[in-house]
Design a protein around this motif. Structure first.
Motif, short mmCIF file in Angstrom:
data_model
loop_
_atom_site.label_atom_id
_atom_site.label_comp_id
_atom_site.label_asym_id
_atom_site.label_seq_id
_atom_site.Cartn_x
_atom_site.Cartn_y
_atom_site.Cartn_z
N ARG A 164 0.94 -1.56 0.20
CA ARG A 164 0.05 0.39 0.07
C ARG A 164 0.90 1.54 -0.49
NH1 ARG A 164 -5.36 2.31 -1.87
NH2 ARG A 164 -5.35 3.28 -0.36
N ALA A 165 1.97 1.19 0.70
CA ALA A 165 2.71 2.96 0.75
C ALA A 165 3.60 2.23 -0.58
CB ALA A 165 3.86 2.24 1.96
N ASP A 166 3.68 1.87 -1.22
CA ASP A 166 4.15 1.10 -2.98
C ASP A 166 2.87 2.25 -3.72
OD1 ASP A 166 6.59 0.33 -2.12
OD2 ASP A 166 5.77 -1.62 -2.69
N ALA A 167 1.88 2.23 -3.34
CA ALA A 167 0.66 2.49 -4.46
C ALA A 167 0.60 4.24 -4.08
CB ALA A 167 -0.62 1.68 -4.41
N ILE A 168 0.20 4.27 -2.45
CA ILE A 168 0.86 5.85 -1.90
C ILE A 168 1.90 6.94 -2.73
CG2 ILE A 168 0.09 7.29 -0.43
CD1 ILE A 168 -0.89 5.03 1.23
N GLU A 169 2.50 6.51 -2.80
CA GLU A 169 4.03 6.83 -3.30
C GLU A 169 3.83 6.88 -4.50
OE1 GLU A 169 7.36 4.94 -0.57
OE2 GLU A 169 7.48 4.11 -2.02
N ASP A 170 3.24 5.94 -6.32
CA ASP A 170 3.38 6.51 -6.87
C ASP A 170 2.11 7.21 -7.70
OD1 ASP A 170 5.80 3.82 -7.00
OD2 ASP A 170 3.99 2.72 -7.27
N ARG A 171 1.07 6.68 -6.52
CA ARG A 171 0.02 8.18 -6.67
C ARG A 171 -0.13 9.99 -6.40
NH1 ARG A 171 -4.86 8.25 -9.45
NH2 ARG A 171 -6.72 10.40 -8.64
N ILE A 172 1.35 9.75 -5.17
CA ILE A 172 1.38 10.88 -4.96
C ILE A 172 2.36 12.14 -5.91
CG2 ILE A 172 2.77 12.05 -3.35
CD1 ILE A 172 1.84 11.18 -1.16
N LEU A 173 3.05 10.68 -6.70
CA LEU A 173 3.91 11.04 -7.56
C LEU A 173 3.27 11.80 -9.16
CD1 LEU A 173 7.49 9.49 -6.89
CD2 LEU A 173 6.96 11.41 -6.63
N ALA A 174 2.27 10.81 -9.18
CA ALA A 174 1.46 10.92 -10.52
C ALA A 174 0.67 12.21 -10.75
CB ALA A 174 1.03 9.39 -10.44
N HIS A 175 -0.31 11.89 -9.44
CA HIS A 175 -1.24 12.92 -9.25
C HIS A 175 -1.82 13.18 -7.52
CE1 HIS A 175 -4.52 15.38 -10.30
NE2 HIS A 175 -5.51 15.24 -9.30
#
Length: 366
Positions: A164-175
């Protein structure tokens, strides 16, 4: 009254049909290994715990009380009382919750009690029903197996939190959006909830590994010290997740600030573009009777031509200065969905905990 009982005799014969009278005779003989597991204990179990096992009334009240208990270990001479915690996989909550497992360790018995489904207890039960292997080294090592399985059950939820931490980091960097902020705060709360359960248990394992209790003899203390080191690694992994959540939160705030700057930049560009257009419209919109060009047939068209040329020149100048860049996406990716850290298939979870416990027994049981 709902309990299951298993008795491994000195000649390693396993019996599963153990009643109250049989329990009394086993305790008096002080031979073999007895395991009694209470699921959702109630007042009907009080007599067995008080009069047959002879447990202290305060510990019995702690077992029967469904409210969360403090993680602790206490020595009562004839037995050791332990209240430990692990992940509660029965709740469909966004924030991870913990559940209590009470363990009584006697000279030839182990009593466990829990109010909810515990994958660690289920895994140990399956191993016991096969050949009684977890009980072959005595009550202390059997209690160690329960503690080990209890901590092993934390790993699947911890792995899901890391993903989940990986998904959050990707989401924050993308949008970065509000769903990312909500996910970060939920992950932080789950990590803190797990930390509140793991940190006190380090003290329990430390005391068990120091041979502070007479029942924990030489040899067993080494296993509890090894389990202490494992718990330190689990806690370190949880701390990493919490630090990643903090970093993600800082990144989110920075990204939101940068996006606000971009919005102000766009507004400044729009204002800059319309400044010459406003000047032209203001000059020729003045209400004077004798204004040059008002009687000219093509005056209106010339003003529009001058306006469009001024607009084109402003856009060209802004493009040369790299104020206008391409690459903005029209379609945005979807929001982060709901996340439940304990959403794990119970059968797979029990098998995982059982395999982890079996690997240790291969070199512990001879």
């Amino acid at each position: 009254m709902a309990y299951t009982a298993y008795y491994l005799s000195p000649d390693r014969r396993l019996a599963g049909d153990v009643d109250d009278s049989h329990i009394r005779s086993i305790l008096e003989s002080e031979s073999g290994v007895l395991w009694v597991d209470f699921t959702e204990p109630d007042d009907g179990d009080r007599d067995l715990l008080l009069n047959i096992f002879g447990f202290h009334p305060l510990t019995v009240d702690a077992v029967l009380d469904q409210a969360p208990q403090t993680v602790r270990v206490e020595d009562f001479g004839r037995y050791v009382f332990i209240n430990a915690q692990s992940v509660d996989y029965t709740l469909d909550e966004d924030v991870l919750q913990t559940a209590d497992l009470t363990i009584f360790i006697g000279s030839n018995y182990v009593v466990t009690a829990h109010d909810v489904y515990m994958p660690s207890v289920d895994a140990i039960r399956r191993l016991v029903e096969v050949d009684g292997r977890p009980m072959m080294k005595g009550s202390v090592f059997f209690a160690y197996s329960h503690f080990q399985a209890l901590l092993q059950a934390v790993t699947p939820a911890l792995d899901r939190m890391s993903d989940r931490a990986d998904a959050i980091e990707d989401r924050i960097l993308a949008h970065p959006d509000e769903s990312a902020l909500t996910a970060v705060m939920t992950l932080k709360r789950s990590s803190l909830s797990l930390s509140r359960a793991l940190v006190p248990q380090r003290e329990i394992l430390s005391r068990l590994g120091r041979r502070e209790f007479d029942l924990i003899g030489e040899g067993a203390d080494l296993y509890f010290r090894d389990l202490f080191e494992y718990l330190v690694r689990v806690q370190a992994a949880n701390d990493v997740i919490r630090e990643r959540a903090d970093t993600s939160l800082a990144t989110y705030l920075s990204a939101v600030s940068n996006r606000q700057n971009e919005i102000m930049k766009v507004l400044s560009i729009v204002a800059t573009i319309f400044m010459p257009l406003g000047l032209i419209a203001g000059i020729f919109g003045m209400n004077f009777e004798y204004m040059p060009g008002t009687e000219f047939r093509w005056g209106y068209h010339i003003i529009w031509a001058v306006t469009l040329v001024a607009l084109g020149l402003m856009l060209w100048m802004l493009w040369l200065k790299r104020w206008i860049v391409g690459g903005s996406r029209v379609f945005r990716s979807g929001r982060l969905g709901r996340f439940v850290p304990t959403d794990i298939d119970p059968h797979r979870l029990t098998n995982y905990v059982g395999r982890a416990a079996t690997r240790t027994m291969r070199w512990r049981v001879r």
